[in-house]
Design an enzyme around this catalytic site. Sequence first.
Site, PDB file in Angstrom:
ATOM      1  N   GLY A 122     -10.888  -2.026   0.864  1.00  0.00           N
ATOM      2  CA  GLY A 122      -9.771  -1.465   0.088  1.00  0.00           C
ATOM      3  C   GLY A 122     -10.112  -0.317  -0.838  1.00  0.00           C
ATOM      4  O   GLY A 122     -10.114   0.839  -0.437  1.00  0.00           O
TER       5      GLY A 122
ATOM      6  N   LYS B 214      -7.248  -1.938   9.391  1.00  0.00           N
ATOM      7  CA  LYS B 214      -8.562  -2.319   9.962  1.00  0.00           C
ATOM      8  C   LYS B 214      -8.437  -3.009  11.312  1.00  0.00           C
ATOM      9  O   LYS B 214      -9.255  -2.799  12.202  1.00  0.00           O
ATOM     10  CB  LYS B 214      -9.335  -3.215   8.999  1.00  0.00           C
ATOM     11  CG  LYS B 214      -8.654  -4.551   8.725  1.00  0.00           C
ATOM     12  CD  LYS B 214      -8.632  -4.894   7.272  1.00  0.00           C
ATOM     13  CE  LYS B 214      -7.499  -5.810   6.957  1.00  0.00           C
ATOM     14  NZ  LYS B 214      -6.919  -5.655   5.669  1.00  0.00           N
TER      15      LYS B 214
ATOM     16  N   ILE C 216     -13.000   0.383  -2.436  1.00  0.00           N
ATOM     17  CA  ILE C 216     -14.388   0.878  -2.532  1.00  0.00           C
ATOM     18  C   ILE C 216     -14.561   2.049  -1.557  1.00  0.00           C
ATOM     19  O   ILE C 216     -14.329   1.885  -0.363  1.00  0.00           O
ATOM     20  CB  ILE C 216     -15.422  -0.231  -2.194  1.00  0.00           C
ATOM     21  CG1 ILE C 216     -15.161  -1.488  -3.016  1.00  0.00           C
ATOM     22  CG2 ILE C 216     -16.845   0.273  -2.397  1.00  0.00           C
ATOM     23  CD1 ILE C 216     -16.095  -2.657  -2.674  1.00  0.00           C
TER      24      ILE C 216
ATOM     25  N   VAL D  17       0.835  -1.210   0.000  1.00  0.00           N
ATOM     26  CA  VAL D  17       0.000   0.000   0.000  1.00  0.00           C
ATOM     27  C   VAL D  17       0.868   1.258   0.000  1.00  0.00           C
ATOM     28  O   VAL D  17       0.606   2.205  -0.760  1.00  0.00           O
ATOM     29  CB  VAL D  17      -0.975   0.007   1.198  1.00  0.00           C
ATOM     30  CG1 VAL D  17      -1.846   1.252   1.184  1.00  0.00           C
ATOM     31  CG2 VAL D  17      -1.854  -1.247   1.183  1.00  0.00           C
TER      32      VAL D  17
ATOM     33  N   LYS E 156     -13.992  -5.521   9.737  1.00  0.00           N
ATOM     34  CA  LYS E 156     -14.572  -4.550   8.801  1.00  0.00           C
ATOM     35  C   LYS E 156     -16.036  -4.259   9.155  1.00  0.00           C
ATOM     36  O   LYS E 156     -16.504  -3.124   9.012  1.00  0.00           O
ATOM     37  CB  LYS E 156     -14.442  -5.059   7.371  1.00  0.00           C
ATOM     38  CG  LYS E 156     -12.977  -5.046   6.923  1.00  0.00           C
ATOM     39  CD  LYS E 156     -12.752  -5.894   5.710  1.00  0.00           C
ATOM     40  CE  LYS E 156     -11.296  -5.867   5.267  1.00  0.00           C
ATOM     41  NZ  LYS E 156     -11.001  -6.911   4.271  1.00  0.00           N
TER      42      LYS E 156
ATOM     43  N   ASP F  33     -11.081 -11.124   9.813  1.00  0.00           N
ATOM     44  CA  ASP F  33     -10.858  -9.909   9.025  1.00  0.00           C
ATOM     45  C   ASP F  33     -12.205  -9.277   8.628  1.00  0.00           C
ATOM     46  O   ASP F  33     -12.393  -8.058   8.740  1.00  0.00           O
ATOM     47  CB  ASP F  33     -10.038 -10.266   7.779  1.00  0.00           C
ATOM     48  CG  ASP F  33      -9.850  -9.086   6.852  1.00  0.00           C
ATOM     49  OD1 ASP F  33      -8.958  -8.265   7.104  1.00  0.00           O
ATOM     50  OD2 ASP F  33     -10.614  -8.980   5.865  1.00  0.00           O
TER      51      ASP F  33
ATOM     52  N   GLY G 162      -5.195  -4.585  -2.804  1.00  0.00           N
ATOM     53  CA  GLY G 162      -4.267  -4.263  -3.889  1.00  0.00           C
ATOM     54  C   GLY G 162      -3.650  -2.892  -3.645  1.00  0.00           C
ATOM     55  O   GLY G 162      -4.289  -2.015  -3.063  1.00  0.00           O
TER      56      GLY G 162
ATOM     57  N   GLY H   6      -0.955 -14.661  -3.997  1.00  0.00           N
ATOM     58  CA  GLY H   6      -0.783 -13.544  -3.063  1.00  0.00           C
ATOM     59  C   GLY H   6      -2.099 -13.010  -2.517  1.00  0.00           C
ATOM     60  O   GLY H   6      -2.133 -11.966  -1.875  1.00  0.00           O
TER      61      GLY H   6
END
Length: 362
Positions: A134, A105, A136, A14, A205, A201, A302, A187
């Site tokens: 990510g 997060k 959006i 990132v 969120k 995860d 990504g 990945g």
Amino acid sequence: MNTIKIGLIGLGTVGTGVLQMVMNNQDKVSNITGQNLSVKTIVVHDVNKPRDVDTGDITVTEDLNAIIDDPEIKIVVEVMGGVHPAKEIIAKVLNAKKHVVTANKDLIASAGEELAAIARENHCDLMYEASVAGGIPILRTIVNSFSADNIIEVKGIVNGTTNYILTQMQQHHWKYADALKKAQELGFAESDPTNDVAGIDAAYKMIILSQFSFGTHITMDDMAVEGIQNIQLSDVKQAAAFGYTIKLLGIARRINGGVFAEVGPVLVPLDHPLATINNENNAVMVTGQAVGDTLFYGPGAGGLPTANSVLSDIVSVTKNIVLKTPGIRLTTSRIKSVLPRPAKSFTHTTWRLRCPTSLAKC
Ligand SMILES: NC(=O)c1ccc[n+]([C@@H]2O[C@H](COP(=O)([O-])OP(=O)(O)OC[C@H]3O[C@@H](n4cnc5c(N)ncnc54)[C@H](OP(=O)(O)O)[C@@H]3O)[C@@H](O)[C@H]2O)c1
């Protein structure tokens, strides 16, 4: 034109995207904000590591004080990840009166309230659009575009790894273990995939989405969380035979004046929009009392997609600096009550047989 100096903590997937976007989108940002942006200092774990991006004359160091003690740096972007020492570092940065943008997060779900309070005390912004789904732009959309509507429910596919695995199982009839292996090769999954496949995860969120949608602070203890580790190929095939696909959904819903949140594998009818979200993509469906169902779709991870969300936060902070309005609370507490998780947590079978009420006829 004035230049706002940025400190970057982390230059991985990132961080590299953020640096590239700040460098490549100068004109657009300065047209919107009237300010130039420039990354002055980058803090990394290992300064000798080869990098995928040319850092030019930017200072790259392992010394965090190079950012904390620099009065020129006004905005700090934390993209190192993990809860500790990221939490202590962000607290230090805020106490040094610098604004913070993060994509973290895990940290925001567990310590977001505490850090937001430190930000307010210091009249600083703490923004974290990239922490959910990510690429959006969902948090800002909820704050801005749903400000006059009452959100009844927010649900979605908020973990790309599990969606990739379930898609391969459904489309190619791969077994769970084979689909996971492929996700790791590409990945999309980490070598220890527990956080993703166990639904943790996605739960992080949903905690953040609930805060934005309902102003309610939910903790992991309030949620029933189940992952996809027990889903077998036979389950996926059976679901398809009855006109369903299995998706890992996070759901937060307003019920009787309280908020109920959960994460788990759900049977989704094949003609439902969420059934069409495949591979590593994410989608969040927000249902408002006035507007009804709305769907936001895009890449959940990504480098560049996530960096785009980070940059939109940097632009918002820059506008606040110009307008002298930083430190304003993004969410207001509206629904205090969190409905308790079921006394008996959902069993795998229960999940397989159940379906959120709003997902058409099940
Ligand atoms: N990757 C995604 O698609 C994505 C999507 C949404 C949100 N996020 C979030 O974004 C954050 C960053 O993810 P990432 O994928 O970019 O991670 P990453 O590729 O592992 O990069 C982490 C970076 O942080 C640096 N770092 C680690 N510990 C440090 C420390 N103690 N002090 C200074 N620097 C340190 C590392 O330095 P070295 O390079 O020297 O090792 C590395 O540059 C995480 O919170 C993640 O959850 C990621």
